[in-house]
Design an enzyme around this catalytic site. Structure first.
Site, PDB file in Angstrom:
ATOM      1  N   CYS A 140      75.342  44.329 -41.148  1.00 19.52           N
ATOM      2  CA  CYS A 140      75.352  42.970 -40.825  1.00 19.52           C
ATOM      3  C   CYS A 140      74.110  42.289 -41.736  1.00 19.52           C
ATOM      4  O   CYS A 140      73.291  42.511 -41.620  1.00 19.52           O
ATOM      5  CB  CYS A 140      75.199  42.730 -39.197  1.00 19.52           C
ATOM      6  SG  CYS A 140      74.995  40.894 -38.757  1.00 19.52           S
TER       7      CYS A 140
ATOM      8  N   CYS B  38      69.269  37.178 -36.604  1.00 17.54           N
ATOM      9  CA  CYS B  38      70.083  37.015 -35.095  1.00 17.54           C
ATOM     10  C   CYS B  38      69.458  37.857 -34.037  1.00 17.54           C
ATOM     11  O   CYS B  38      68.697  38.874 -34.143  1.00 17.54           O
ATOM     12  CB  CYS B  38      71.602  37.490 -35.137  1.00 17.54           C
ATOM     13  SG  CYS B  38      72.247  37.527 -33.800  1.00 17.54           S
TER      14      CYS B  38
ATOM     15  N   CYS C 200      71.788  41.872 -31.848  1.00 20.21           N
ATOM     16  CA  CYS C 200      71.841  43.384 -32.072  1.00 20.21           C
ATOM     17  C   CYS C 200      70.426  44.016 -32.420  1.00 20.21           C
ATOM     18  O   CYS C 200      69.925  43.940 -33.598  1.00 20.21           O
ATOM     19  CB  CYS C 200      72.612  43.758 -33.318  1.00 20.21           C
ATOM     20  SG  CYS C 200      74.307  43.677 -32.854  1.00 20.21           S
TER      21      CYS C 200
ATOM     22  N   CYS D 182      80.750  38.626 -37.126  1.00 20.39           N
ATOM     23  CA  CYS D 182      80.259  39.455 -35.906  1.00 20.39           C
ATOM     24  C   CYS D 182      80.738  40.671 -35.845  1.00 20.39           C
ATOM     25  O   CYS D 182      81.680  40.720 -35.484  1.00 20.39           O
ATOM     26  CB  CYS D 182      79.899  38.397 -34.904  1.00 20.39           C
ATOM     27  SG  CYS D 182      78.731  39.726 -33.707  1.00 20.39           S
TER      28      CYS D 182
ATOM     29  N   GLN E 217      83.475  42.166 -17.414  1.00 17.84           N
ATOM     30  CA  GLN E 217      82.667  42.827 -18.218  1.00 17.84           C
ATOM     31  C   GLN E 217      83.025  42.737 -19.684  1.00 17.84           C
ATOM     32  O   GLN E 217      84.431  42.690 -19.935  1.00 17.84           O
ATOM     33  CB  GLN E 217      82.806  44.640 -17.996  1.00 17.84           C
ATOM     34  CG  GLN E 217      82.472  44.952 -16.574  1.00 17.84           C
ATOM     35  CD  GLN E 217      80.836  45.229 -16.582  1.00 17.84           C
ATOM     36  OE1 GLN E 217      80.038  45.008 -17.538  1.00 17.84           O
ATOM     37  NE2 GLN E 217      80.167  45.631 -15.711  1.00 17.84           N
TER      38      GLN E 217
ATOM     39  N   TYR F 296      78.613  41.969  -4.413  1.00 16.12           N
ATOM     40  CA  TYR F 296      78.554  41.212  -5.524  1.00 16.12           C
ATOM     41  C   TYR F 296      79.969  41.458  -6.272  1.00 16.12           C
ATOM     42  O   TYR F 296      80.019  41.979  -7.429  1.00 16.12           O
ATOM     43  CB  TYR F 296      77.297  41.701  -6.457  1.00 16.12           C
ATOM     44  CG  TYR F 296      76.024  41.938  -5.499  1.00 16.12           C
ATOM     45  CD1 TYR F 296      75.238  40.352  -5.444  1.00 16.12           C
ATOM     46  CD2 TYR F 296      75.430  42.821  -4.813  1.00 16.12           C
ATOM     47  CE1 TYR F 296      74.182  40.487  -4.804  1.00 16.12           C
ATOM     48  CE2 TYR F 296      74.393  42.907  -4.350  1.00 16.12           C
ATOM     49  CZ  TYR F 296      73.712  41.825  -4.014  1.00 16.12           C
ATOM     50  OH  TYR F 296      72.444  41.826  -3.366  1.00 16.12           O
TER      51      TYR F 296
ATOM     52  N   GLU G  93      81.436  38.019  -2.399  1.00 17.60           N
ATOM     53  CA  GLU G  93      80.631  37.358  -3.492  1.00 17.60           C
ATOM     54  C   GLU G  93      80.302  36.073  -3.098  1.00 17.60           C
ATOM     55  O   GLU G  93      81.013  35.233  -2.174  1.00 17.60           O
ATOM     56  CB  GLU G  93      81.710  37.348  -4.427  1.00 17.60           C
ATOM     57  CG  GLU G  93      81.567  36.506  -5.784  1.00 17.60           C
ATOM     58  CD  GLU G  93      80.560  36.810  -6.590  1.00 17.60           C
ATOM     59  OE1 GLU G  93      79.507  36.069  -6.748  1.00 17.60           O
ATOM     60  OE2 GLU G  93      80.505  38.007  -6.750  1.00 17.60           O
TER      61      GLU G  93
ATOM     62  N   ASP H 217      76.711  46.189  -7.187  1.00 16.44           N
ATOM     63  CA  ASP H 217      76.803  45.900  -8.652  1.00 16.44           C
ATOM     64  C   ASP H 217      76.217  44.571  -8.810  1.00 16.44           C
ATOM     65  O   ASP H 217      76.879  43.565  -9.120  1.00 16.44           O
ATOM     66  CB  ASP H 217      78.311  45.854  -9.293  1.00 16.44           C
ATOM     67  CG  ASP H 217      78.126  45.646 -10.862  1.00 16.44           C
ATOM     68  OD1 ASP H 217      77.074  45.811 -11.346  1.00 16.44           O
ATOM     69  OD2 ASP H 217      79.371  45.581 -11.301  1.00 16.44           O
TER      70      ASP H 217
ATOM     71  N   CYS I 184      72.709  46.867 -14.242  1.00 15.40           N
ATOM     72  CA  CYS I 184      72.531  46.439 -15.604  1.00 15.40           C
ATOM     73  C   CYS I 184      71.011  46.351 -15.930  1.00 15.40           C
ATOM     74  O   CYS I 184      70.667  45.688 -16.984  1.00 15.40           O
ATOM     75  CB  CYS I 184      73.234  45.090 -15.777  1.00 15.40           C
ATOM     76  SG  CYS I 184      72.615  43.697 -14.865  1.00 15.40           S
TER      77      CYS I 184
END
Length: 426
Positions: free
Chosen positions: A70, A76, A79, A147, A262, A291, A312, A357, A384
């Site tokens: 890239c 950027c 990444c 991208c 996701q 969640y 939720e 989650d 996460c």
């Protein structure tokens, strides 16, 4: 010491993807440096106990270094690992999890079979006739042509919009462009986040719908507030519907503008299969999915369980989840509008399995206490954020047997990694 050049060796990688080098006892964080590499490092900022540097000259390159494919990889903020071959990225992610989740067993990361163009959602800031991504730790926009982690069709649409929006004198009114691409159905949503609503997008809509027949939704979203929040509250449909439909494992899902979904739908199914495997679910299992968002895990698990209740806090997501259950003729799922971190005792007492989650901040101490007091037999925790996962597991390990932690690479070429783990009551 600023601007001084020192020679150092990279001994580890930081949680934000930088190399951690040591030179004469000084710890230096160096973007783009890989573990075990030696380099001449130019100091660009010095703190009390550490410094920041950039590579002045690479002395001993890693065997895992690859030439970034890239052209804006170092500009950027997206990444972190573009300069590292993919197999080694998975090793580094496992090591970072091991360092964060001390005392727990971390398995090998489940990788992505095709780690390119995987993102099904792209958000592009627009400013001063520039379209691109923010430079890391900055509001400067770095423009791009292609991208390598965003959907290929989204890249093409953005490329076309750069010209047409300028030609139509609309770009100065646009804050962001948001594109969602349902990979299984190929349906596309395009949304312009604007500073005012009374704008003429007729020519833009005509162009997009004639050039891209898979576009099923074009929307405006008003955000006139001076904040970092991307989406405002007011929406307007310019073309088609206010949603698109995707499909995973035979389950159809409506995705609205504000739906959480996701971003790597291919890896999502690997993650959900792992959730099912770790849960030990059967036709007698009553599941609570906390969640739950738009209900993707709930709907997936409903085919194996007796019943699933999703909780939720976002009303639009709950409505979306109910619509998704109807869309799939799933009758053993219900969804509740509530804060999953509070007052969950009434929902927990008759449940055999809880799936959590949560967002990056993890789960609340109140919820953990509710799990313990209600003696929930089995919990499957999807995380996460390794730091909050480690915090929560440390609290719960006195009461629960903690299984092996299974990482899943949802975000190739970035430092982020999802993880899933089962907890069984002692």
């Amino acid at each position: 010491m600023k601007n001084q050049i020192v020679r150092g060796k990279c001994v580890d990688m930081s949680v934000d993807g930088q190399g951690i080098a040591k030179a004469d006892g000084l710890v230096i964080f160096v973007k783009g440096l890989i573990k075990d590499e030696e380099a001449d490092i130019k100091i660009i900022a010095e703190k009390k106990n550490y410094a920041y540097g950039i590579i002045d000259k690479l002395i001993t390159p890693s065997i895992h270094r690859s030439n970034p494919d890239c052209p804006i990889a170092y500009k950027c903020g997206g990444c972190d690992y573009r300069h590292i071959d993919y197999d080694y990225q998975l090793i580094l992610k496992k090591e970072l999890l091991i360092n964060t989740l001390k005392g727990f067993n971390v398995l090998n990361v489940i990788g992505d079979d095709n780690p390119f163009y995987y993102r099904n959602k792209i958000q592009i800031p627009v400013n001063n006739h520039k379209f691109g991504f923010y430079r890391k730790n900055s509001n400067d926009i770095v423009e791009f042509d292609d991208c390598l982690i965003e959907s290929e069709i989204a890249n093409k649409i953005i490329s076309d919009l750069k010209k047409i929006l300028v030609d139509e004198n609309l770009d100065s009114y646009i804050r962001h462009i948001l594109i969602k691409h349902a990979k299984a159905t190929n349906q596309i949503m395009v949304c312009f986040i604007v500073r005012k609503m009374n704008l003429n997008f007729d020519n833009v809509v005509t162009y997009l719908t004639s050039e891209y027949p898979d576009i099923k939704s074009i929307m405006l979203n008003l955000n006139d507030k001076d904040t970092n929040v991307i989406l405002g509250t007011e929406e307007k449909v310019l073309y088609g519907d206010s949603y698109i439909i995707d499909e995973f494992d035979g389950i159809k899902v409506k995705i609205s503008l504000k739906s959480f979904y996701q971003v790597n739908s291919g890896q999502m199914l690997k993650l959900y299969n792992k959730v099912k495997e770790l849960s030990g679910v059967d036709k007698d299992t009553r599941v609570l999915d906390l969640y739950c968002g738009i209900g993707t895990i709930s709907l997936f698990m409903s085919r194996y369980a007796k019943s699933v209740t999703g909780v939720e806090i976002v009303e639009a997501a709950v409505n979306n989840a109910k619509e998704n259950a109807k869309l799939n003729n799933i009758n053993n799922c219900d969804f509740i509008l509530a804060d999953a971190g509070k007052n969950m005792d009434m929902y927990l007492k008759d449940k055999d399995l809880v799936i959590v989650d949560p967002p990056r901040k993890g789960i609340t101490e109140e919820l953990i206490n509710s799990f313990i007091e209600n003696r929930i037999k089995k919990i499957v925790y999807v995380s996460c954020n390794p730091a909050t996962l480690a915090r929560d597991l440390d609290i719960m390990k006195e009461y629960y047997e903690i299984g092996d932690i299974q990482p899943v690479d949802m975000f190739p070429f970035t430092r982020h990694c999802e993880a899933v783990v089962s907890l069984t009551i002692k």
